[in-house]
Design a protein around this motif. Structure first.
Motif, short mmCIF file in Angstrom:
data_model
loop_
_atom_site.label_atom_id
_atom_site.label_comp_id
_atom_site.label_asym_id
_atom_site.label_seq_id
_atom_site.Cartn_x
_atom_site.Cartn_y
_atom_site.Cartn_z
N ILE A 157 0.83 -1.20 0.00
CA ILE A 157 0.00 0.00 0.00
C ILE A 157 0.87 1.26 0.00
O ILE A 157 0.57 2.24 -0.69
N LEU A 158 1.97 1.22 0.74
CA LEU A 158 2.88 2.37 0.78
C LEU A 158 3.48 2.64 -0.60
O LEU A 158 3.58 3.79 -1.03
N ILE A 159 3.88 1.58 -1.29
CA ILE A 159 4.44 1.73 -2.64
C ILE A 159 3.41 2.38 -3.56
O ILE A 159 3.73 3.32 -4.32
N ASN A 160 2.18 1.91 -3.51
CA ASN A 160 1.13 2.46 -4.39
C ASN A 160 0.82 3.91 -4.07
O ASN A 160 0.63 4.73 -4.97
N ALA A 161 0.77 4.24 -2.77
CA ALA A 161 0.49 5.62 -2.38
C ALA A 161 1.60 6.56 -2.85
O ALA A 161 1.34 7.67 -3.35
N MET A 162 2.86 6.12 -2.71
CA MET A 162 3.99 6.94 -3.15
C MET A 162 3.98 7.11 -4.67
O MET A 162 4.32 8.19 -5.19
N LEU A 163 3.58 6.07 -5.40
CA LEU A 163 3.51 6.17 -6.86
C LEU A 163 2.42 7.14 -7.31
O LEU A 163 2.60 7.89 -8.27
N VAL A 164 1.27 7.11 -6.63
CA VAL A 164 0.20 8.06 -6.95
C VAL A 164 0.69 9.49 -6.71
O VAL A 164 0.46 10.40 -7.52
N ASN A 165 1.37 9.69 -5.59
CA ASN A 165 1.93 11.00 -5.27
C ASN A 165 2.90 11.46 -6.35
O ASN A 165 2.82 12.59 -6.85
#
Length: 572
Positions: A157-165
């Motif tokens: 989830i952290l990887i996906n959130a950082m990618l969206v950012n």
């Protein structure tokens, strides 16, 4: 005959000496032999003691192994046995820059507003929305991503959130229209809002209780690193005329390049996280014991250099979980129901008191911090304008903001011409000074968070911040404005660091990421309302927002006294 008597006498003496060692025979030769044996035993006493100690250690290890085979090793003991070394320092660096990249995305707007004013046709109202929309996205993203982190895992989830950012921030640099730019900054806020609660949860679950306070304080100090980085990037890029600046065609000028570069740390962090393991405590919470052991053995190998097979833990204590929790492939409908269910569990009787207190404190500290902090530049600007017009007058901030400086400085008719304003070098210098002013507070929390405790720093910070809010009445120059900004920022840092620790330690593993997300929703509401209250009332009723900030901060500090003590205690 004489020889036989001598032989029997010798045997008798030999027998007597052996009896003498047992305390029966009392002949002179027997006593001499007894002394020799005692000296020999004395010389071997150290060996016997070491042997007994070794046997005791072996027995203790056998007892531990028997207990471990029966019920498993608890997680706190297991994470301590991995040691503390290279893995934790690399994790600190990666998660630290995840925190810093969030700071960069949040603060980059304040640096680009003057330069983007003409390109995006920014009015004061549009500037306000551009600053606020990120917090709206963070409020929504924090709850969504945080809840999903308790279902699908912290790392993914952290990887996906950082990618969206990173993606939203980078794409927004190409936007030629204000509303498209606003929407993309909202999406960037969704990513930032998700990464903040999850990165704290993820990082905290790798820390032993004896080091957690200091480790989380180091993570918090990377926010200061992000502040310094964004100021440095802005100073290095925005004042220079680079890119394409033809108004009649596609524009990609210096402030847009600055926005694109600001998204780069988030992308790099997401790539680094691909090579990091999932939180072993989350895996245990989901009943995945073998996967947790694999992660712990790898941490042990990285920290100590010893073979993974020599890691002394062979089984872990696992809470009984239902088969549907262990199941990895979970549908989105079930995930949404789980998100709502986990949010409801935070308000169950066992957690209601702690949850409500944390919501109030988060709201209070961010209302005060962002209410005052984001208005300091505006107050600074008005003071500069006033002293330019009336250099010999000495007035307070509340007197300055009530004066209509626009009518005094602009007697000409308005035109449609717009000129791009490049921030003065002093703006960047002040940003560096204010950012670095948090360093002593960060250092103090790193060294003493585990000694003085979380509640001490939280209460001390909020009470002192509330009292310092009244110092705004003493500000009558740009220098005093800068000093007050440094004091308020440094004192507030201690409160944020301790609150981050408490947010992780007060809630169980199965709800930790959701709890962080929901408390941060209250924090974002505080930040948004703090801006609105100051915006509407600072010019007409200056005392009202200042007193409101002081009351909320002092009240939140007093409320922190009744929170449970979590210092050096294992995570739930």
């Amino acid at each position: 005959m004489k020889e036989r008597l001598l032989d029997s006498s010798t045997k008798a003496r030999g027998y007597g000496s052996s009896v003498g060692t047992c305390g029966v025979q009392d002949t002179g030769e027997g006593m001499e032999h007894d002394r020799e044996l005692q000296q020999g035993q004395f010389r071997n006493f150290g060996f016997d003691e070491r042997r007994e100690s070794c046997e005791a250690g072996i027995e203790k290890k056998m007892d531990r192994d028997r207990k471990e085979s029966a019920c498993g090793t608890d997680y706190e003991t297991a994470i301590k046995l991995t040691g503390y070394g290279s893995f934790h320092y690399w994790l600190m660096f990666v998660c630290g820059w995840a925190n810093a990249s969030d700071a960069i995305e949040i603060l980059c707007i304040s640096f680009l507003l003057p330069s983007a004013e003409c390109d995006l046709e920014l009015t004061p109202a549009r500037k306000g929305w551009l600053s606020a929309i990120l917090f709206v996205g963070m409020m929504i993203g924090g709850y969504v991503w945080g809840s999903l982190g308790d279902i699908f895992g912290r790392r993914s989830i952290l990887i996906n959130a950082m990618l969206v950012n990173a993606a939203a921030g980078f794409i927004s640099s190409f936007s030629q229209d204000y509303y498209i730019f606003l929407f993309l900054r909202f999406l960037s806020g969704v990513g930032v809002g998700g990464s903040i609660p999850v990165v704290w949860t993820y990082y905290g679950e790798f820390q032993p209780s004896s080091r957690r306070g200091a480790a989380l304080s180091v993570l918090a100090s990377f926010w200061m690193v992000g502040n310094i980085t964004v100021a440095g990037l802005a100073w290095a890029i925005i004042p220079h005329e680079i890119g394409w600046t033809d108004p009649a065609s596609f524009q990609y000028n210096s402030w847009r390049i600055f926005v694109a570069v600001s998204a780069l740390p988030s992308l790099l962090v997401s790539i680094a996280l691909v090579f990091m393991p999932e939180s072993p405590q989350f895996l245990l919470c989901k009943g995945r014991e073998e996967e947790a052991l694999v992660v712990l053995r790898k941490i042990y190998f990285t920290n100590t250099g010893n073979d993974q097979a020599s890691y002394p833990v062979t089984s872990l204590q696992v809470d009984k979980v239902s088969p549907n929790i262990v199941e990895r492939n979970q549908g989105w409908c079930m995930a949404i129901r789980d998100c709502l269910d986990k949010a409801g569990q935070l308000f169950s009787p066992s957690l209601l008191r702690v949850t409500v207190i944390m919501l109030v404190i988060n709201f209070s500290i961010q209302f005060g911090y962002y209410g005052l902090w984001l208005w300091f530049p505006e107050l600074f600007n008005k003071l500069e304008q006033y002293h330019t017009l009336y250099p010999n007058n000495t007035v307070s901030v509340c007197e300055v903001v009530s004066v209509n400086l626009t009518s005094a400085t602009d007697n000409t008719t308005s035109t449609t011409f717009c000129s791009t304003a490049i921030p003065d070098n002093q703006v960047f210098i002040n940003s560096f000074i204010i950012s670095i002013s948090a360093a002593p507070s960060n250092l103090w929390t790193i060294l003493y968070m585990d000694k003085l405790g979380r509640r001490f720093f939280l209460c001390f910070s909020m009470l002192l911040s509330g009292c310092s809010a009244f110092l705004i009445y003493l500000v009558n120059s740009s220098t005093m404005n800068l000093i007050l900004s440094c004091i308020f920022g440094a004192v507030s840092t201690m409160g944020f660091n301790s609150l981050d620790c408490l947010g992780i330690e007060l809630f169980p593993t199965s709800l930790r990421s959701t709890a962080m997300a929901i408390t941060l929703v209250a924090a974002r509401l505080g930040a948004i309302l703090g801006n609105l209250v100051f915006g509407y009332l600072v010019e007409t009723h200056c005392a009202v927002p200042i007193i409101t900030v002081a009351v909320l901060l002092i009240g939140g500090g007093l409320l922190g006294v009744i929170l449970p003590n979590t210092t050096k205690k294992p995570l739930m």
